[in-house]
Design a protein around this motif. Structure first.
Motif, PDB file in Angstrom:
ATOM      1  N   ALA A 429       0.852  -1.184   0.000  1.00 45.54           N
ATOM      2  CA  ALA A 429       0.000   0.000   0.000  1.00 45.54           C
ATOM      3  C   ALA A 429       0.890   1.236   0.000  1.00 45.54           C
ATOM      4  O   ALA A 429       1.893   1.294   0.717  1.00 45.54           O
ATOM      5  N   LEU A 430       0.524   2.216  -0.802  1.00 49.46           N
ATOM      6  CA  LEU A 430       1.291   3.449  -0.930  1.00 49.46           C
ATOM      7  C   LEU A 430       0.398   4.648  -0.666  1.00 49.46           C
ATOM      8  O   LEU A 430      -0.601   4.853  -1.359  1.00 49.46           O
ATOM      9  N   HIS A 431       0.750   5.429   0.372  1.00 50.16           N
ATOM     10  CA  HIS A 431       0.076   6.720   0.563  1.00 50.16           C
ATOM     11  C   HIS A 431       0.968   7.785  -0.050  1.00 50.16           C
ATOM     12  O   HIS A 431       2.048   8.085   0.460  1.00 50.16           O
ATOM     13  N   PHE A 432       0.502   8.348  -1.157  1.00 53.84           N
ATOM     14  CA  PHE A 432       1.297   9.292  -1.942  1.00 53.84           C
ATOM     15  C   PHE A 432       0.664  10.671  -1.828  1.00 53.84           C
ATOM     16  O   PHE A 432      -0.146  11.074  -2.650  1.00 53.84           O
ATOM     17  N   ARG A 433       1.026  11.389  -0.760  1.00 54.66           N
ATOM     18  CA  ARG A 433       0.463  12.720  -0.506  1.00 54.66           C
ATOM     19  C   ARG A 433       1.140  13.745  -1.413  1.00 54.66           C
ATOM     20  O   ARG A 433       2.356  13.849  -1.452  1.00 54.66           O
ATOM     21  N   ARG A 434       0.321  14.532  -2.128  1.00 56.30           N
ATOM     22  CA  ARG A 434       0.877  15.545  -3.026  1.00 56.30           C
ATOM     23  C   ARG A 434       0.183  16.901  -2.875  1.00 56.30           C
ATOM     24  O   ARG A 434       0.845  17.933  -2.851  1.00 56.30           O
ATOM     25  N   HIS A 435      -1.138  16.915  -2.783  1.00 54.79           N
ATOM     26  CA  HIS A 435      -1.880  18.173  -2.790  1.00 54.79           C
ATOM     27  C   HIS A 435      -1.499  19.039  -1.589  1.00 54.79           C
ATOM     28  O   HIS A 435      -1.627  18.626  -0.443  1.00 54.79           O
ATOM     29  N   GLY A 436      -1.017  20.236  -1.855  1.00 57.67           N
ATOM     30  CA  GLY A 436      -0.642  21.161  -0.791  1.00 57.67           C
ATOM     31  C   GLY A 436       0.587  20.741  -0.014  1.00 57.67           C
ATOM     32  O   GLY A 436       0.907  21.332   1.027  1.00 57.67           O
ATOM     33  N   PHE A 437       1.291  19.725  -0.520  1.00 58.34           N
ATOM     34  CA  PHE A 437       2.418  19.162   0.229  1.00 58.34           C
ATOM     35  C   PHE A 437       3.757  19.775  -0.172  1.00 58.34           C
ATOM     36  O   PHE A 437       4.727  19.686   0.584  1.00 58.34           O
ATOM     37  N   ALA A 466      10.353  -6.578  -1.284  1.00 57.72           N
ATOM     38  CA  ALA A 466       9.211  -7.330  -0.765  1.00 57.72           C
ATOM     39  C   ALA A 466       8.771  -8.445  -1.710  1.00 57.72           C
ATOM     40  O   ALA A 466       8.059  -9.356  -1.291  1.00 57.72           O
ATOM     41  N   ASN A 467       9.174  -8.331  -2.985  1.00 55.41           N
ATOM     42  CA  ASN A 467       8.780  -9.317  -3.999  1.00 55.41           C
ATOM     43  C   ASN A 467       7.262  -9.417  -4.100  1.00 55.41           C
ATOM     44  O   ASN A 467       6.678 -10.497  -4.138  1.00 55.41           O
ATOM     45  N   ILE A 468       6.605  -8.249  -4.134  1.00 57.36           N
ATOM     46  CA  ILE A 468       5.138  -8.170  -4.244  1.00 57.36           C
ATOM     47  C   ILE A 468       4.819  -7.186  -5.373  1.00 57.36           C
ATOM     48  O   ILE A 468       4.871  -5.975  -5.176  1.00 57.36           O
ATOM     49  N   PRO A 469       4.483  -7.679  -6.564  1.00 51.39           N
ATOM     50  CA  PRO A 469       4.344  -6.802  -7.727  1.00 51.39           C
ATOM     51  C   PRO A 469       2.968  -6.184  -7.919  1.00 51.39           C
ATOM     52  O   PRO A 469       2.442  -6.139  -9.031  1.00 51.39           O
ATOM     53  N   VAL A 470       2.335  -5.701  -6.864  1.00 53.08           N
ATOM     54  CA  VAL A 470       1.069  -4.976  -7.001  1.00 53.08           C
ATOM     55  C   VAL A 470       0.962  -3.981  -5.850  1.00 53.08           C
ATOM     56  O   VAL A 470       1.329  -4.283  -4.714  1.00 53.08           O
ATOM     57  N   ILE A 471       0.479  -2.767  -6.159  1.00 55.01           N
ATOM     58  CA  ILE A 471       0.446  -1.676  -5.177  1.00 55.01           C
ATOM     59  C   ILE A 471      -0.959  -1.077  -5.125  1.00 55.01           C
ATOM     60  O   ILE A 471      -1.555  -0.784  -6.175  1.00 55.01           O
ATOM     61  N   TYR A 472      -1.449  -0.881  -3.901  1.00 54.49           N
ATOM     62  CA  TYR A 472      -2.678  -0.105  -3.725  1.00 54.49           C
ATOM     63  C   TYR A 472      -2.272   1.344  -3.531  1.00 54.49           C
ATOM     64  O   TYR A 472      -1.446   1.658  -2.661  1.00 54.49           O
ATOM     65  N   LEU A 473      -2.837   2.231  -4.317  1.00 51.87           N
ATOM     66  CA  LEU A 473      -2.451   3.641  -4.299  1.00 51.87           C
ATOM     67  C   LEU A 473      -3.527   4.487  -3.646  1.00 51.87           C
ATOM     68  O   LEU A 473      -4.653   4.571  -4.133  1.00 51.87           O
ATOM     69  N   SER A 474      -3.167   5.117  -2.534  1.00 55.33           N
ATOM     70  CA  SER A 474      -4.035   6.092  -1.877  1.00 55.33           C
ATOM     71  C   SER A 474      -3.381   7.456  -2.060  1.00 55.33           C
ATOM     72  O   SER A 474      -2.297   7.710  -1.530  1.00 55.33           O
ATOM     73  N   THR A 475      -4.031   8.326  -2.813  1.00 50.27           N
ATOM     74  CA  THR A 475      -3.371   9.587  -3.155  1.00 50.27           C
ATOM     75  C   THR A 475      -4.378  10.688  -3.445  1.00 50.27           C
ATOM     76  O   THR A 475      -5.537  10.419  -3.774  1.00 50.27           O
ATOM     77  N   ASP A 476      -3.907  11.920  -3.298  1.00 46.72           N
ATOM     78  CA  ASP A 476      -4.674  13.090  -3.720  1.00 46.72           C
ATOM     79  C   ASP A 476      -3.987  13.757  -4.908  1.00 46.72           C
ATOM     80  O   ASP A 476      -4.287  14.887  -5.257  1.00 46.72           O
TER      81      ASP A 476
END
Length: 582
Positions: A429-437, A466-476
């Motif tokens: 899982a990836l939390h990719f904060r961008r807005h206002g950051f 990690a050898n896990i080729p799939v990502i959940y993306l939580s982002t703004d």
């Protein structure tokens, strides 16, 4: 009479001319195909003509088709293979065997190198984790094989950037070693199996010699330091949280619970008219069940208990500046609109939200204890009271659940259904904060806002580890940024899918519970759903400086899902480009 004689004479002359012409043609050396005599012979004797004609045309057929046949045979037949001797086959097979023996020898040497790299890698983990490993037997054997000089050399750098660079270099060599082995083995494959008796080229990429790279962290919950929350039935602490968005408010709420326990008071959850609608994202009764007693009430329950007398007897401010209790006039008006009266705001001490001092339990009890029925202490998001105690896995309060503040049951089930539908058991899982950051991060030293290509490279390294080729993306982030990120996150030459929650689709049933209970489209519910999915992931990559990330990390610690590979984006690095200040 004269004319008739002339006509007879003309016919006789014409006949004579015709006979003369025929005689000249007969005497000519060329034979005509259409000779009159031959024509008569054909009519009279058809057999004789057919035999002579066939024998005549057969020579022409041989002359035409024989060269054509030779040309076809020449271009369609491999003359070299046709006349190749068995000796050349023997020589060719011998060269193949020599090549295969060389490849197997190279594989053996790579395997020995890999074993040495794994020992070095395990050394770095032992030093970093203070000898805390999953398998004590493997840990002992690894430690016994380490030279004291190497261990002494690594120890001073165990928490430094140099040590992290060293670990990264070792891991890169392990990955390169594995890729070389796979290339060499590709020529020894027969079907889906290998010709080698030992089909294992990796002594422990899933475990690194008994030490899993991304194993779950043992939170040692049995060693938690806790206090009992046993409130008096008629004493209340009124929660006030104003700083930031929902994640900040949840951290503020957790600290209020700690204060309520120290002061033996029941916590009053704020009304949705002055704060977020907590009952849409949290199960308030879950807190009471975990404690086995009534320790928290909603504002509506508090209103019912107090009837017409909604009064805050004492407003003791934890923070004195930039404004008392960190409460503005607008919020005071909202409280009064609910029928709540209050006395003057009184600071307990001089305390600034920009520079909070470290406080102890004794400090809090001494300053905020009171015999009044209802008190408030204002926003405590920035309060620094027994920080390690408060932030420990499971929190500072004694209870029988994994976490006191966690998503509602509906959100938990929806997250599980999403994972079953789209992600599966193992995912990052990836939390990719961008807005206002950008501006926020650049005000920090060092900045926490990374260019997308650099961030993608860091994320790819975690994926490989990690050898896990799939990502959940939580982002703004904007679509332009996420599209670029998707194109750059690569593992073994293949793009790693970045999965985002899709828009509502009636054909999909994973979010039916939210829709059925009227929670769809609520931004806070969706944010909590994102947190829950991230908290359930195998590995989590967060955004440093974001309280959204902090709340996910809290849940992962409480639920026991935190892994050794959890980190912030490009942790330990600085952005390779930083814009100037305004």
């Amino acid at each position: 009479m004269l004319s008739m004689d002339r006509e007879s004479s003309d016919e006789e002359e014409d006949r004579q001319n015709l006979i003369d012409q025929n005689e000249r043609i007969t005497k000519s050396p060329r034979r005509s195909t259409f000779h009159i005599d031959e024509f008569k012979d054909r009519i009279g004797n058809g057999c004789r003509f057919s035999l002579s004609s066939f024998s005549f045309n057969k020579r022409y057929l041989y002359a035409i088709f024989l060269p054509l046949f030779i040309v076809i045979v020449y271009f369609t037949t491999d003359i070299k293979n046709l006349f190749q001797t068995s000796v050349s086959n023997i020589k060719f097979d011998s060269s193949i065997n020599t090549m295969r023996e060389s490849e197997l020898r190279a594989l053996y040497l790579l395997r020995q190198q890999q074993l040495g790299l794994f020992k070095l890698w395990n050394t770095t983990f032992v030093s970093e984790l203070n000898s805390t490993v999953v398998n004590p037997v493997n840990s002992t054997s690894n430690n016994s094989n380490l030279s004291p000089t190497l261990h002494d050399l690594l120890s001073p750098f165990s928490s430094s950037g140099l040590f992290q660079d060293f670990k990264s270099a070792v891991f890169n060599q392990i990955s390169l070693n594995k890729q070389i082995q796979q290339v060499l083995l590709s020529s020894h494959q027969s079907g889906n199996s290998l010709d080698l008796p030992d089909n294992v080229t990796d002594p422990g990429l899933g475990g690194y010699g008994g030490l899993d790279r991304c194993r779950k962290v043992d939170q040692q919950l049995s060693q938690r330091r806790t206090i009992e929350w046993k409130p008096k039935s008629n004493k209340y602490l009124f929660t006030i949280c104003l700083s930031g968005q929902m994640s900040n408010h949840l951290i503020c709420l957790e600290k209020h619970m700690f204060f309520a326990a120290l002061l033996n008071r029941i916590l009053v959850i704020p009304s949705s008219k002055v704060d977020y609608q907590y009952n849409r994202v949290l199960d308030i009764d879950h807190i009471n069940k975990c404690l086995g007693r009534k320790v928290a009430v909603t504002f509506e329950e508090f209103e019912e208990i107090k009837k017409s007398h909604l009064h805050i007897d004492k407003f003791i401010c934890y923070f004195s500046s930039p404004r008392p209790c960190y409460v503005d006039d607008e919020h005071v008006k909202k409280l009064k609109s609910l029928g709540i009266s209050m006395n003057k705001l009184e600071p307990a001490w001089v305390e600034d939200t920009n520079k909070p001092k470290k406080r102890t339990v004794q400090d809090v009890v001494a300053k905020f204890s009171s015999d009044d029925d209802v008190i408030a202490i204002g926003d405590v998001f920035y309060a620094d009271v027994e920080q390690e105690w408060v932030m420990q896995p499971g929190g500072p309060l004694a209870h029988k659940c994994k976490a006191l503040i966690e998503p509602s049951r509906l959100i938990m089930l929806t997250a599980q259904r999403f994972i079953q539908t789209f992600m599966g058991e193992r995912f990052i899982a990836l939390h990719f904060r961008r807005h206002g950051f950008l501006k926020f991060c650049n005000a920090k030293k060092p900045s926490c806002f990374f260019p997308i290509p650099q961030a993608a490279d860091c994320i790819s390294r975690v994926v490989e580890r990690a050898n896990i080729p799939v990502i959940y993306l939580s982002t703004d982030a904007a679509e332009s940024e996420t599209s670029l990120l998707q194109s750059l996150v690569v593992l073994n030459g293949k793009a790693v899918p970045l999965v985002k929650r899709p828009a509502r689709n009636s054909a999909e049933k994973w979010d039916a519970l939210l829709y059925r209970h009227g929670l769809e489209g609520d931004s806070q519910v969706e944010a909590m759903l994102d947190k829950t999915i991230c908290a359930m992931s195998t590995v989590f990559i967060g955004s440093a400086g974001s309280t959204f990330t902090d709340d996910i990390l809290r849940l992962r610690k409480d639920w026991g899902s935190a892994s050794l590979c959890d980190e912030s984006i490009c942790q330990g690095e600085q952005p390779n480009f930083i814009a100037e200040d305004e």
